[in-house]
Design an enzyme around this catalytic site. Structure first.
Site, PDB file in Angstrom:
ATOM      1  CB  SER A  65      -0.681  -0.186   1.361  1.00  0.00           C
ATOM      2  OG  SER A  65      -1.591  -0.925   1.550  1.00  0.00           O
TER       3      SER A  65
HETATM    4  N1  SAM Z   1      -0.859  -4.545   3.845  1.00  0.00           N
HETATM    5  C1  SAM Z   1      -0.467  -5.091   2.414  1.00  0.00           C
HETATM    6  C2  SAM Z   1       0.958  -4.614   2.730  1.00  0.00           C
HETATM    7  O1  SAM Z   1       0.939  -4.121   3.980  1.00  0.00           O
HETATM    8  O2  SAM Z   1       1.638  -5.174   1.822  1.00  0.00           O
HETATM    9  C3  SAM Z   1      -0.795  -4.461   1.236  1.00  0.00           C
HETATM   10  C4  SAM Z   1      -2.096  -5.951   1.225  1.00  0.00           C
HETATM   11  S1  SAM Z   1      -2.858  -5.537  -0.584  1.00  0.00           S
HETATM   12  C5  SAM Z   1      -2.843  -4.329  -1.253  1.00  0.00           C
HETATM   13  C6  SAM Z   1      -3.944  -6.870  -0.101  1.00  0.00           C
HETATM   14  C7  SAM Z   1      -3.868  -8.240  -0.291  1.00  0.00           C
HETATM   15  O3  SAM Z   1      -4.920  -9.101   0.356  1.00  0.00           O
HETATM   16  C8  SAM Z   1      -3.502  -8.532  -0.942  1.00  0.00           C
HETATM   17  O4  SAM Z   1      -1.780  -8.971  -0.640  1.00  0.00           O
HETATM   18  C9  SAM Z   1      -4.384  -9.928  -1.427  1.00  0.00           C
HETATM   19  O5  SAM Z   1      -3.339 -11.451  -1.724  1.00  0.00           O
HETATM   20  C10 SAM Z   1      -5.463 -10.380  -0.307  1.00  0.00           C
HETATM   21  N2  SAM Z   1      -6.313 -11.010   0.054  1.00  0.00           N
HETATM   22  C11 SAM Z   1      -6.876 -10.847  -0.873  1.00  0.00           C
HETATM   23  N3  SAM Z   1      -9.219 -11.565  -0.143  1.00  0.00           N
HETATM   24  C12 SAM Z   1      -7.644 -12.278   1.139  1.00  0.00           C
HETATM   25  C13 SAM Z   1      -8.547 -13.240   1.715  1.00  0.00           C
HETATM   26  N4  SAM Z   1      -9.638 -13.485   1.997  1.00  0.00           N
HETATM   27  N5  SAM Z   1      -7.785 -12.992   2.572  1.00  0.00           N
HETATM   28  C14 SAM Z   1      -6.663 -13.022   3.189  1.00  0.00           C
HETATM   29  N6  SAM Z   1      -5.699 -12.095   2.421  1.00  0.00           N
HETATM   30  C15 SAM Z   1      -6.577 -11.707   1.271  1.00  0.00           C
END
Ligand code: SAM
Length: 241
Positions: A65
């Site tokens: 992010s």
């Molecule tokens: N917080 C992260 C960082 O600091 O790098 C950024 C995360 S990215 C914007 C969103 C993440 O949510 C992705 O890695 C995606 O694979 C994950 N995601 C999507 N659906 C999910 C779920 N149901 N459970 C866990 N992770 C999920």
């Protein structure tokens, strides 16, 4: 001779110019953002851009992010330092590291196994012992460590997943992006009430990747019913840039 860390200057400037200048004022959040080595969470070839004002690709079509969004979400949680936190969407692990600087314990869950593994390794290497990385569907939360004082999700859901509400203690805060008919997606904060009367407010319009799972979106769809442009990126718009 003492070597100089070339990332300290850009990190301090990021805190001043991207966070404080946009109104992030919680000293705990600013301090955490000043300490976490964002360059360690991005692919090597993007390290020079680690403190730029944008999300960056981390593989598997996902992103780390934008620093401002990480800080704004942490501030919205109103942390004091003793919290047990659940993060959904580990991604690179950066957000979890920022939260670990402030809170007592962070449980973070990621659905893509290769990202979960890499984040776990990075966090271990950097010494973040209070972070537990779990592989799985975070749309249904993580019952073994519940209840949580705070829950944060970094992927957008159609609505606040009931399981996340159920795993939040009364008075606890949940911050996450949800679908919003007026702006596409809004970052919302819910404070769980004692008697079922929760307080929900919209904080700012955002653009996140979808939360895919049982209480999120199905694997093959997008939140608008159309193909998303720039999927994998999220950024505030309309006055927040
Ligand atoms: N917080 C992260 C960082 O600091 O790098 C950024 C995360 S990215 C914007 C969103 C993440 O949510 C992705 O890695 C995606 O694979 C994950 N995601 C999507 N659906 C999910 C779920 N149901 N459970 C866990 N992770 C999920």
């Amino acid at each position: 001779m003492k070597s100089i860390n070339p990332y300290v200057g850009p990190r301090d400037r990021m805190v001043l110019e991207q966070l404080a200048a946009r109104g992030v004022s919680d000293p705990r959040v600013l301090d955490a953002m000043r300490h976490v080595a964002r360059e360690a969470f991005v692919p090597e070839e993007l390290r020079q851009a680690a403190y730029s004002d944008q999300p960056l690709p981390i593989g598997e079509g996902q992103t780390i992010s934008q620093p401002y969004i990480v800080a704004a979400m942490a501030e919205a949680l109103g942390l004091r330092g003793d919290e047990n936190i659940l993060e959904i969407g580990t991604g690179s692990g950066y957000d979890a590291a920022v939260l670990a600087h402030i809170a007592r314990a962070v449980h973070t869950i990621e659905r893509i196994p290769s990202l979960a593994r890499r984040a776990r390794e990075t966090l271990r290497r950097l010494g973040y012992e209070s972070v537990e990385v779990i592989e799985g569907d975070g749309s249904v939360g993580w019952r073994p460590a519940a209840p949580y004082d705070a829950i944060v999700a970094t992927a957008e859901a159609p609505r606040i997943p009931p399981s996340l509400r159920a795993q939040l203690r009364p008075g606890g805060r949940l911050v996450m992006p949800v679908a919003d008919p007026s702006c596409g997606q809004a970052l919302v904060r819910m404070i769980r009430g004692d008697n079922g009367h929760d307080r929900v407010e919209s904080i700012l319009p955002v653009r996140f990747v979808p939360l895919i799972g049982i209480e999120g979106w199905p694997d093959d769809r997008t939140s608008s019913g159309q193909t998303r442009e720039g999927e994998g990126l999220h950024r505030p718009f309309g006055g927040h840039r």
